[in-house]
Design a protein around this motif. Structure first.
Motif, PDB file in Angstrom:
ATOM      1  N   ARG A   1      -6.575   2.465  -7.031  1.00 38.08           N
ATOM      2  CA  ARG A   1      -6.313   3.792  -6.445  1.00 38.08           C
ATOM      3  C   ARG A   1      -7.604   4.375  -5.887  1.00 38.08           C
TER       4      ARG A   1
ATOM      5  N   ILE B   1      -8.775   0.464   5.527  1.00 38.75           N
ATOM      6  CA  ILE B   1      -8.798   0.229   4.083  1.00 38.75           C
ATOM      7  C   ILE B   1      -9.270  -1.181   3.722  1.00 38.75           C
TER       8      ILE B   1
ATOM      9  N   PHE C   1      -4.285   6.782  -1.836  1.00 42.11           N
ATOM     10  CA  PHE C   1      -3.881   5.399  -1.622  1.00 42.11           C
ATOM     11  C   PHE C   1      -3.774   4.688  -2.962  1.00 42.11           C
ATOM     12  N   THR C   2      -2.751   3.862  -3.102  1.00 39.40           N
ATOM     13  CA  THR C   2      -2.630   2.953  -4.232  1.00 39.40           C
ATOM     14  C   THR C   2      -2.324   1.580  -3.670  1.00 39.40           C
ATOM     15  N   LEU C   3      -3.178   0.613  -3.997  1.00 37.99           N
ATOM     16  CA  LEU C   3      -3.010  -0.760  -3.538  1.00 37.99           C
ATOM     17  C   LEU C   3      -2.394  -1.569  -4.675  1.00 37.99           C
TER      18      LEU C   3
ATOM     19  N   LEU D   1       0.752   5.127   0.494  1.00 35.29           N
ATOM     20  CA  LEU D   1      -0.040   6.247   1.007  1.00 35.29           C
ATOM     21  C   LEU D   1       0.737   7.524   0.718  1.00 35.29           C
TER      22      LEU D   1
ATOM     23  N   VAL E   1       0.852  -1.190   0.000  1.00 39.52           N
ATOM     24  CA  VAL E   1       0.000   0.000   0.000  1.00 39.52           C
ATOM     25  C   VAL E   1       0.884   1.235   0.000  1.00 39.52           C
TER      26      VAL E   1
END
Length: 179
Positions: A86, A114, A58-60, A49, A47
């Motif tokens: 995202r 999240i 956030f991008t996972l 942040l 993740v």
């Protein structure tokens, strides 16, 4: 639904800029959501942040496998998944339910959970039709596949018994073509 504490990220003490978090997603995570389609799961989640003055981005990034049953043969196999998702976290009083990529937290919040975004992004990464790789390349042998092949509809001109077709059918077929 009860929140899983390991997916709650406190952002109050973080400096403005990029921060990385790592998670391992396994079957108990999906059982928490009462999702029973996976026999097993092993997904690495990173993740990113990006903390800014007024919002959080956030991008996972997730990559791994989930063990699922094939839709054709019902044989279990490991389905590879790989992707990213995202979303943005804003602060305010208005809870925007129209945009799924935007989460609005009340002013004064100091942490964000999240888990719902993680769950949805992984579930949506699995193909709708799950087909065992052995079926596609012809290496999988099973009783179910043999029975499906036996019951497969024959082609129009294929007559398995080798019998003569009743000539009355040919006369009826002419009605379809004589328009």
């Amino acid at each position: 639904m009860k929140e899983l504490k390991e997916f709650t990220i406190p952002f109050v003490g973080l400096k403005i800029g990029e921060h990385w978090f790592e998670f391992t997603i396994e079957k108990p995570f999906f059982e928490h959501f009462e999702y029973n389609e996976f026999n097993d799961a092993g997904v690495k989640l990173n993740v990113l942040l990006v903390k800014k003055a007024t919002l959080l981005e956030f991008t996972l990034y997730y990559k791994g496998t989930v063990n699922v049953n094939c839709d054709v043969s019902n044989e279990p196999y490991d389905q590879k998944i790989d992707g990213q998702y995202r979303f943005v976290v804003k602060f305010g009083e208005d809870n925007n339910l129209e945009d799924e990529d935007l989460l609005v937290l009340p002013y004064g919040s100091h942490e964000v959970n999240i888990q719902q975004f993680v769950y949805e992004s992984i579930i949506l990464a699995v193909p709708i039709k799950k087909v065992h790789p052995g079926i596609e390349d012809g290496t999988l042998k099973s009783d179910i596949l043999d029975k499906l092949e036996e019951l497969r509809p024959k082609a129009k001109n294929e007559n398995p018994e080798g019998d003569q077709i009743d000539p009355r059918w040919n006369e009826l077929k002419k009605l379809l073509t004589d328009k």
